[in-house]
Design a protein around this motif. Structure first.
Motif, PDB file in Angstrom:
ATOM      1  N   PHE A  15      85.993-111.230 -81.889  1.00 58.93           N
ATOM      2  CA  PHE A  15      86.808-109.722 -81.995  1.00 58.93           C
ATOM      3  C   PHE A  15      87.781-111.370 -83.084  1.00 58.93           C
ATOM      4  O   PHE A  15      88.463-112.267 -82.205  1.00 58.93           O
ATOM      5  N   VAL A  23      87.927-114.176 -80.262  1.00 60.86           N
ATOM      6  CA  VAL A  23      87.039-114.485 -79.041  1.00 60.86           C
ATOM      7  C   VAL A  23      85.276-114.312 -79.921  1.00 60.86           C
ATOM      8  O   VAL A  23      85.351-113.592 -80.901  1.00 60.86           O
ATOM      9  N   ALA A  25      82.279-113.161 -78.912  1.00 62.81           N
ATOM     10  CA  ALA A  25      81.877-112.112 -77.787  1.00 62.81           C
ATOM     11  C   ALA A  25      80.414-112.295 -77.942  1.00 62.81           C
ATOM     12  O   ALA A  25      79.431-112.205 -76.636  1.00 62.81           O
ATOM     13  N   ASN A  45      81.483-111.490 -65.842  1.00 61.63           N
ATOM     14  CA  ASN A  45      82.796-111.519 -66.248  1.00 61.63           C
ATOM     15  C   ASN A  45      82.535-112.215 -67.927  1.00 61.63           C
ATOM     16  O   ASN A  45      83.100-112.720 -68.224  1.00 61.63           O
ATOM     17  N   GLY A  46      82.693-110.676 -68.556  1.00 59.40           N
ATOM     18  CA  GLY A  46      83.344-111.384 -70.066  1.00 59.40           C
ATOM     19  C   GLY A  46      82.345-112.175 -70.690  1.00 59.40           C
ATOM     20  O   GLY A  46      82.406-112.804 -72.196  1.00 59.40           O
ATOM     21  N   ALA A  47      80.728-111.802 -70.591  1.00 59.68           N
ATOM     22  CA  ALA A  47      79.460-111.979 -71.348  1.00 59.68           C
ATOM     23  C   ALA A  47      79.338-112.148 -72.589  1.00 59.68           C
ATOM     24  O   ALA A  47      78.462-112.423 -73.638  1.00 59.68           O
ATOM     25  N   GLY A  48      79.588-110.742 -72.513  1.00 64.36           N
ATOM     26  CA  GLY A  48      79.398-109.915 -73.584  1.00 64.36           C
ATOM     27  C   GLY A  48      77.812-108.769 -73.999  1.00 64.36           C
ATOM     28  O   GLY A  48      78.046-107.939 -74.846  1.00 64.36           O
ATOM     29  N   LYS A  49      78.144-108.611 -72.171  1.00 67.73           N
ATOM     30  CA  LYS A  49      76.834-107.621 -72.277  1.00 67.73           C
ATOM     31  C   LYS A  49      77.561-105.996 -73.096  1.00 67.73           C
ATOM     32  O   LYS A  49      76.963-104.736 -74.052  1.00 67.73           O
ATOM     33  N   THR A  50      78.837-105.761 -72.739  1.00 66.69           N
ATOM     34  CA  THR A  50      79.551-104.459 -72.862  1.00 66.69           C
ATOM     35  C   THR A  50      79.041-104.007 -74.614  1.00 66.69           C
ATOM     36  O   THR A  50      79.503-103.490 -75.385  1.00 66.69           O
ATOM     37  N   THR A  51      79.714-105.542 -75.148  1.00 67.57           N
ATOM     38  CA  THR A  51      79.400-105.788 -76.301  1.00 67.57           C
ATOM     39  C   THR A  51      78.517-105.357 -77.750  1.00 67.57           C
ATOM     40  O   THR A  51      78.370-105.083 -78.709  1.00 67.57           O
ATOM     41  N   GLN A  90      80.865 -98.660 -68.867  1.00 70.98           N
ATOM     42  CA  GLN A  90      81.207 -99.063 -67.620  1.00 70.98           C
ATOM     43  C   GLN A  90      82.228 -98.308 -67.590  1.00 70.98           C
ATOM     44  O   GLN A  90      82.362 -97.966 -66.493  1.00 70.98           O
ATOM     45  N   GLU A 167      76.644-100.255 -66.252  1.00 71.00           N
ATOM     46  CA  GLU A 167      76.505-100.430 -65.078  1.00 71.00           C
ATOM     47  C   GLU A 167      76.549 -98.817 -64.334  1.00 71.00           C
ATOM     48  O   GLU A 167      77.459 -98.359 -63.596  1.00 71.00           O
ATOM     49  N   HIS A 200      75.637-106.134 -62.287  1.00 67.81           N
ATOM     50  CA  HIS A 200      75.834-107.594 -61.591  1.00 67.81           C
ATOM     51  C   HIS A 200      74.542-107.219 -59.881  1.00 67.81           C
ATOM     52  O   HIS A 200      74.822-107.994 -59.375  1.00 67.81           O
TER      53      HIS A 200
ATOM     54  N   VAL B 403      89.834 -99.192 -77.819  1.00 64.66           N
ATOM     55  CA  VAL B 403      90.421-100.287 -76.212  1.00 64.66           C
ATOM     56  C   VAL B 403      91.436 -99.848 -76.179  1.00 64.66           C
ATOM     57  O   VAL B 403      92.434 -99.445 -76.746  1.00 64.66           O
TER      58      VAL B 403
HETATM   59  N1  ATP Z   1      88.163-105.199 -78.389  1.00 63.94           N
HETATM   60  C1  ATP Z   1      88.597-106.221 -78.025  1.00 63.94           C
HETATM   61  N2  ATP Z   1      89.066-107.242 -78.742  1.00 63.94           N
HETATM   62  C2  ATP Z   1      89.191-108.270 -78.130  1.00 63.94           C
HETATM   63  N3  ATP Z   1      88.298-109.314 -77.717  1.00 63.94           N
HETATM   64  C3  ATP Z   1      87.499-107.875 -76.851  1.00 63.94           C
HETATM   65  C4  ATP Z   1      87.157-106.887 -76.966  1.00 63.94           C
HETATM   66  N4  ATP Z   1      86.551-106.245 -76.316  1.00 63.94           N
HETATM   67  C5  ATP Z   1      85.474-107.768 -75.986  1.00 63.94           C
HETATM   68  N5  ATP Z   1      86.875-108.518 -75.579  1.00 63.94           N
HETATM   69  C6  ATP Z   1      85.749-109.963 -75.034  1.00 63.94           C
HETATM   70  O1  ATP Z   1      84.755-109.967 -75.479  1.00 63.94           O
HETATM   71  C7  ATP Z   1      83.839-110.366 -74.538  1.00 63.94           C
HETATM   72  C8  ATP Z   1      82.951-109.654 -73.753  1.00 63.94           C
HETATM   73  O2  ATP Z   1      83.101-108.509 -73.700  1.00 63.94           O
HETATM   74  P1  ATP Z   1      82.498-107.731 -72.365  1.00 63.94           P
HETATM   75  O3  ATP Z   1      83.019-106.392 -72.368  1.00 63.94           O
HETATM   76  O4  ATP Z   1      81.288-107.734 -74.267  1.00 63.94           O
HETATM   77  O5  ATP Z   1      81.833-108.601 -71.359  1.00 63.94           O
HETATM   78  P2  ATP Z   1      81.299-107.482 -70.177  1.00 63.94           P
HETATM   79  O6  ATP Z   1      79.130-108.714 -70.889  1.00 63.94           O
HETATM   80  O7  ATP Z   1      80.571-105.975 -70.038  1.00 63.94           O
HETATM   81  O8  ATP Z   1      81.530-107.802 -69.071  1.00 63.94           O
HETATM   82  P3  ATP Z   1      81.777-107.241 -67.572  1.00 63.94           P
HETATM   83  O9  ATP Z   1      80.023-107.893 -66.591  1.00 63.94           O
HETATM   84  O10 ATP Z   1      82.834-107.771 -67.294  1.00 63.94           O
HETATM   85  O11 ATP Z   1      81.962-105.821 -68.059  1.00 63.94           O
HETATM   86  C9  ATP Z   1      84.893-110.939 -73.180  1.00 63.94           C
HETATM   87  O12 ATP Z   1      85.984-112.533 -73.363  1.00 63.94           O
HETATM   88  C10 ATP Z   1      86.258-109.643 -74.030  1.00 63.94           C
HETATM   89  O13 ATP Z   1      87.645-110.260 -73.061  1.00 63.94           O
END
Ligand code: ATP
Ligand code: MG
Lengths: 254, 403
Positions: A15, A23, A25, A45-51, A90, A167, A200, B403
């Protein structure tokens, strides 16, 4: 049969590339998923799962690497893929002014399912999540967990080959979460559907998932059966693996 | 796949449209606003114009007159006006010299001045055409009304006596495109129509982002363009409520004008009813024009709402972007033609789609428009809407929308 339905090769998502807020991701993620598997994505949190899920369903374009779903490249044949997969996001919101049934039926309608079939599926799903009595109430009066159950039902109305659940049980009570887990187990074992979920809740993983993938800061640091991973990290359970990986307190000796 | 089939409604779209409409029709305040705003606007207009009718009729005006002509027609006209003073609602008819009149014009102390020039009879006899001059102070309702009455009456007098001869009236004022009633009507239709879809668009685009319902919507097997078109269809269907109640409002408005005018002398009654009521035959065209305004407003709204993060931002930005040009046009409309300026400002005014709506409505209401000019107005508005919808679709397709 071991048909691969998801495959990523060096999948990377950055990103704000080149900016100060950059970042990474997803960092060179390689993962294969077979049909009928339940795979749990874990990580802080922030590991990249949602991404990862968003890339697989075509909401985000990969920065590098490739991702195939049902044998098709997500950047090329997303229409084909979307007909056959579904997503529970999520932080999914719900249409508050629609009833529980309408939320499910209208969503299914957008997948092109015929009306009569839709109503039958809605009946079944509402029965399973225990909201049949409240199906004609506008959702705005529902509790958080009840809304989440409607959303789980909604994500299954198109009977997807693969369902991504980000989740699914967060906010759902103990019994409700059990109901959802049993439903997912049945979908996988009886109908051979593939389920990718993030959570989680490590007990949920242990109970439900055939395999887990652990993400950290965009890296897929481990993937495999829960028991194999515990063995690999010389831990008694997944929680110990986590403590070792993410606090440095434990037995991380790979 | 052909271009057009990408947009053609199908069964999937039907469910999205249904979802949008169900949600909306259960937002009671939104629907209430769509019903109340056109009715209120037109009733206000009715009340205002009833007040104008009262102002311009209950207290008759003072009219200045200068007879320079020494021939027979000038005298005939003068006598006729004098005899019919009561019918014309003139309380005082004061004879003045041209020099006195010019002084009053210079001092702006004059309201209505009728001048029958020196060679009036001669022109009429040799050329069949003659011109009288009427000065009115357009800032004064009574003056404008009295001037109009005198002009219409004078034409009747001359035309009755010599059919083949033609009286021209030279108006000395900024010539307005339409009467006050029409300017105000057009302004109201505009401003209310421009604002009407704003809450829907805010809810339907930025609202979906804010409430986190968009992500799931974007993964259904429908292209973004189709999602956009479905939402557009829902928006237009919704604004039909608004348009329907505009018709109710117009009918109530006509009724209020007629109710006010029936007490007047017959000639005055006709005059006011013709001047201020909206011709029933024009309602379908008003309806159509309103649809175009709504389409433009929705397309602008979609662009703003796809760019804004939340509903509140979208709505306030939308209101700002839509209100300012509408106000500019509205104010121009009251000071004369909206086309009175040239240069950059003139181009700016013409670039605003709502200007074309004003031109269209003025043209229709005054009966002065040609088919070609109306077509240009319609084409511009349609083109504008399409361009903005394409921009909206591009914004809607970008990754950051979730987002
Ligand atoms: N659209 C975006 N623009 C910039 N950064 C992003 C964007 N979406 C996610 N990120 C960053 O990418 C990283 C991974 O985010 P992600 O949402 O995939 O985490 P996650 O594993 O789903 O976390 P959680 O358990 O909190 O849901 C994070 O550092 C987040 O800040
Ligand atoms: Mg997440």
């Amino acid at each position: 049969m071991n048909e691969t339905v998801i495959r990523t090769e060096g999948l990377t998502k950055i990103f704000e590339q080149g900016k100060k807020r950059e970042v990474v991701a997803l960092n060179e993620v390689n993962i294969d998923v077979s049909r009928g598997e339940v795979v749990g994505l874990l990580g802080p949190n922030g590991a990249g799962k949602t991404t990862l899920i968003r890339v697989l369903i075509g909401l985000l374009t990969p920065t590098a690497g490739r991702a195939y779903v049902l044998g098709r490249d997500v950047t090329e044949e997303i229409d084909y893929i979307r007909e056959r997969v579904a997503l529970l996001p999520q932080e999914a919101g719900i249409y508050e002014r629609l009833t529980a049934r309408e939320n499910i039926v209208y969503y299914g309608g957008m997948y092109g399912i015929p009306e009569e079939e839709l109503q039958q599926r809605a009946d079944r799903l509402l029965d399973i999540v225990g909201l049949r009595e409240k199906e004609d109430y506008q959702v705005k009066g529902f509790s958080g967990g009840m809304k989440r159950k409607v959303l789980v039902a909604r994500s299954l109305v198109s009977e997807p080959e693969i369902v991504f659940l980000d989740e699914p049980t967060t906010g759902v009570d103990t019994i409700g979460a059990r109901v959802v887990r049993n439903l997912l187990k049945k979908l996988s074992s009886e109908q051979n559907r593939t389920i990718i979920l993030t959570t989680h809740d490590l007990n949920e993983v242990a109970e439900l998932c055939d395999r887990v993938g652990i993400l950290n800061e965009g890296h897929l640091v481990a993937v495999g059966k829960p028991s194999d991973i515990e063995e690999q990290f010389k831990a008694a359970n997944l929680e110990e693996v986590f403590v070792g990986l993410f606090t440095g307190e434990g037995v991380y000796e790979q | 796949m052909s271009m057009l089939s990408r947009f053609m409604p199908d069964r999937k779209m039907k469910y999205l449209v249904k979802k949008e409409l169900k949600s909306l029709f259960r937002s009671r305040w939104l629907i209430f606003g769509l019903i109340i705003s056109p009715v209120f606007a037109w009733l206000f207009e009715g009340a205002f114009l009833s007040f104008v009718v009262a102002q311009t009729t209950s207290e008759p005006s003072r009219v200045f007159i200068t007879l320079e002509d020494e021939g027979v027609w000038g005298q005939t006209l003068y006598d006729a006006i004098e005899t019919d003073m009561d019918e014309l609602l003139i309380s005082e008819l004061l004879s003045i010299t041209k020099q006195e009149g010019d002084e009053m014009v210079a001092n702006r102390t004059l309201s209505v001045w009728v001048r029958i020039p020196a060679n009036f009879t001669q022109e009429l006899e040799y050329n069949n055409v003659s011109t009288m001059v009427i000065w009115v102070n357009t800032g004064n309702f009574r003056a404008t009304a009295a001037g109009n009455r005198v002009a219409g009456f004078a034409r009747e007098v001359i035309d009755e006596i010599i059919v083949i001869r033609d009286l021209r009236v030279s108006w000395r004022t900024i010539s307005p495109e339409a009467t006050y009633g029409h300017s105000l009507a057009v302004f109201l239709v505009m401003i209310v129509s421009v604002m009407a879809p704003s809450p829907y668009i805010g809810q339907s685009f930025a609202g979906e982002r804010e409430k986190h319902t968009l992500e799931a919507l974007l993964v259904v097997p429908m292209s973004r363009v189709r999602i956009l078109v479905a939402k557009l269809i829902a928006g237009l269907a919704l604004t039909m409520v608004y348009s329907a109640f505009t018709v109710v409002g117009i009918l109530l408005y006509n009724w209020s004008i007629i109710a006010r005018a029936v007490g007047l002398p017959l000639a005055a009654m006709d005059y006011y009813i013709n001047l201020y009521t909206v011709n029933i035959a024009a309602i379908p065209l008003i309806f159509f024009c309103q649809l175009l305004i709504l389409l433009c407003a929705i397309s602008i709204g979609i662009v703003i709402s796809s760019a804004a993060k939340d509903q509140a931002t979208a709505e306030s930005l939308n209101n700002l972007v839509l209100l300012v040009p509408t106000m500019v046009i509205g104010i121009l409309g009251f000071t004369g033609s909206i086309l009175q300026y040239g240069g950059l400002f003139g181009i700016f005014v013409l670039a605003i789609p709502f200007s074309h709506a004003v031109l269209f409505l003025n043209g229709v209401l005054s009966g002065a428009a040609t088919a070609a000019s109306l077509m240009v107005n319609v084409a511009y508005m349609l083109g504008f809407a399409i361009v903005f919808l394409i921009i909206g679709a591009k914004l809607f397709e970008r990754e950051a929308i979730i987002v």
